[in-house]
Design a protein around this motif. Structure first.
Motif, PDB file in Angstrom:
ATOM      1  N   ILE A  55      -4.370 -16.381 -22.410  1.00 33.61           N
ATOM      2  CA  ILE A  55      -4.193 -15.469 -21.279  1.00 33.61           C
ATOM      3  C   ILE A  55      -4.837 -14.134 -21.619  1.00 33.61           C
ATOM      4  N   THR A  56      -5.568 -13.600 -20.660  1.00 34.81           N
ATOM      5  CA  THR A  56      -6.132 -12.258 -20.768  1.00 34.81           C
ATOM      6  C   THR A  56      -5.624 -11.462 -19.573  1.00 34.81           C
ATOM      7  N   ALA A  57      -4.935 -10.357 -19.837  1.00 40.65           N
ATOM      8  CA  ALA A  57      -4.404  -9.517 -18.765  1.00 40.65           C
ATOM      9  C   ALA A  57      -5.395  -8.395 -18.477  1.00 40.65           C
ATOM     10  N   ASP A  58      -5.507  -8.034 -17.206  1.00 36.70           N
ATOM     11  CA  ASP A  58      -6.512  -7.047 -16.797  1.00 36.70           C
ATOM     12  C   ASP A  58      -6.003  -5.608 -16.798  1.00 36.70           C
ATOM     13  N   ASN A  59      -4.784  -5.371 -16.408  1.00 41.29           N
ATOM     14  CA  ASN A  59      -4.322  -3.998 -16.197  1.00 41.29           C
ATOM     15  C   ASN A  59      -3.038  -3.690 -16.969  1.00 41.29           C
ATOM     16  N   MET A  60      -3.033  -4.031 -18.261  1.00 36.62           N
ATOM     17  CA  MET A  60      -1.841  -3.791 -19.089  1.00 36.62           C
ATOM     18  C   MET A  60      -1.752  -2.318 -19.474  1.00 36.62           C
ATOM     19  N   ALA A  61      -0.544  -1.828 -19.574  1.00 36.88           N
ATOM     20  CA  ALA A  61      -0.288  -0.475 -20.073  1.00 36.88           C
ATOM     21  C   ALA A  61       0.165  -0.585 -21.529  1.00 36.88           C
ATOM     22  N   THR A  62       0.131   0.502 -22.242  1.00 38.58           N
ATOM     23  CA  THR A  62       0.584   0.507 -23.634  1.00 38.58           C
ATOM     24  C   THR A  62       2.021   0.013 -23.707  1.00 38.58           C
ATOM     25  N   GLY A  63       2.274  -0.963 -24.562  1.00 37.62           N
ATOM     26  CA  GLY A  63       3.608  -1.516 -24.721  1.00 37.62           C
ATOM     27  C   GLY A  63       3.895  -2.734 -23.868  1.00 37.62           C
ATOM     28  N   ASP A  64       3.024  -3.019 -22.895  1.00 41.99           N
ATOM     29  CA  ASP A  64       3.209  -4.217 -22.063  1.00 41.99           C
ATOM     30  C   ASP A  64       3.005  -5.474 -22.908  1.00 41.99           C
ATOM     31  N   PHE A  65       3.673  -6.550 -22.501  1.00 38.24           N
ATOM     32  CA  PHE A  65       3.512  -7.836 -23.175  1.00 38.24           C
ATOM     33  C   PHE A  65       3.797  -8.945 -22.170  1.00 38.24           C
ATOM     34  N   PHE A  66       3.499 -10.186 -22.580  1.00 34.21           N
ATOM     35  CA  PHE A  66       3.791 -11.309 -21.695  1.00 34.21           C
ATOM     36  C   PHE A  66       4.452 -12.413 -22.488  1.00 34.21           C
ATOM     37  N   GLU A  67       5.178 -13.261 -21.773  1.00 32.14           N
ATOM     38  CA  GLU A  67       5.859 -14.417 -22.360  1.00 32.14           C
ATOM     39  C   GLU A  67       5.481 -15.661 -21.569  1.00 32.14           C
ATOM     40  N   ILE A  68       5.122 -16.735 -22.283  1.00 36.02           N
ATOM     41  CA  ILE A  68       4.848 -18.023 -21.670  1.00 36.02           C
ATOM     42  C   ILE A  68       6.062 -18.912 -21.900  1.00 36.02           C
ATOM     43  N   SER A  69       6.513 -19.592 -20.854  1.00 34.25           N
ATOM     44  CA  SER A  69       7.681 -20.464 -20.980  1.00 34.25           C
ATOM     45  C   SER A  69       7.499 -21.704 -20.117  1.00 34.25           C
ATOM     46  N   SER A  70       8.398 -22.643 -20.278  1.00 33.50           N
ATOM     47  CA  SER A  70       8.451 -23.863 -19.459  1.00 33.50           C
ATOM     48  C   SER A  70       7.099 -24.568 -19.374  1.00 33.50           C
ATOM     49  N   LYS A  71       6.464 -24.757 -20.523  1.00 34.76           N
ATOM     50  CA  LYS A  71       5.178 -25.453 -20.575  1.00 34.76           C
ATOM     51  C   LYS A  71       5.414 -26.948 -20.372  1.00 34.76           C
ATOM     52  N   THR A  72       4.850 -27.496 -19.287  1.00 32.04           N
ATOM     53  CA  THR A  72       4.959 -28.921 -18.982  1.00 32.04           C
ATOM     54  C   THR A  72       3.553 -29.472 -18.761  1.00 32.04           C
ATOM     55  N   ILE A  73       3.452 -30.766 -18.524  1.00 34.12           N
ATOM     56  CA  ILE A  73       2.143 -31.351 -18.240  1.00 34.12           C
ATOM     57  C   ILE A  73       1.572 -30.837 -16.917  1.00 34.12           C
ATOM     58  N   ASN A  74       2.436 -30.299 -16.055  1.00 36.96           N
ATOM     59  CA  ASN A  74       2.024 -29.824 -14.734  1.00 36.96           C
ATOM     60  C   ASN A  74       1.671 -28.354 -14.675  1.00 36.96           C
ATOM     61  N   GLY A  75       2.021 -27.572 -15.712  1.00 35.64           N
ATOM     62  CA  GLY A  75       1.743 -26.145 -15.688  1.00 35.64           C
ATOM     63  C   GLY A  75       2.650 -25.386 -16.628  1.00 35.64           C
ATOM     64  N   PHE A  76       2.755 -24.090 -16.407  1.00 37.24           N
ATOM     65  CA  PHE A  76       3.569 -23.225 -17.259  1.00 37.24           C
ATOM     66  C   PHE A  76       3.998 -22.000 -16.467  1.00 37.24           C
TER      67      PHE A  76
END
Length: 99
Positions: A55-76
Motif C-alpha cells: 500500500i502506498t498512501a498519497d496524503n499522509m500527515a506526520t504520525g499517520d499509519f495504516f492497518e491491514i486486517s481481515s485478509k481473505t481470498i476475496n480481499g482485505f
C-alpha cells in the motif's frame, strides 16, 4: 495400465505431481479510504490467503499509519489512522500479488 502377461499386475508405488501456478496481480489507484475501515474486494479471488499486499498512501500527515486486517481470498480491509489513533480519510494505491 495394462499387461500382456496375465500373471503380472502393474503396481504404482510412488507418484509425484508438481503444480506451478502463475502469480496473479490485482491493483487499484487513487482509492479514498473514508474515515473508517475500507474493504478492498478483488474481481477474482485468489486461491490462497498467502498473497502479498503493498500500500502506498498519497496524503499522509506526520504520525499517520495504516492497518491491514481481515485478509481473505476475496480481499482485505485497511484503515488509516492519525497519530492519536483516530480513523482518518486518506487516498491510497495498492498492489496484491499471489496465486
Amino acid at each position: 495400465m495394462t499387461s500382456s502377461d496375465l500373471s503380472s499386475t502393474p503396481v504404482v508405488s510412488a507418484l509425484t505431481v508438481t503444480v506451478d501456478m502463475p502469480d496473479r496481480i490485482f491493483s487499484g489507484n487513487d482509492i479514498s479510504s473514508g474515515a473508517g475501515t475500507k474493504t478492498v474486494t478483488f474481481t477474482n479471488p485468489f486461491k490462497s490467503v498467502n498473497y502479498a499486499v503493498g500500500i502506498t498512501a498519497d496524503n499522509m500527515a506526520t504520525g499517520d499509519f495504516f492497518e491491514i486486517s481481515s485478509k481473505t481470498i476475496n480481499g482485505f480491509n485497511v484503515v488509516f489512522k492519525n497519530s492519536s489513533g483516530t480513523a482518518v480519510s486518506r487516498e491510497f494505491d495498492f498492489i496484491a500479488k499471489g496465486f
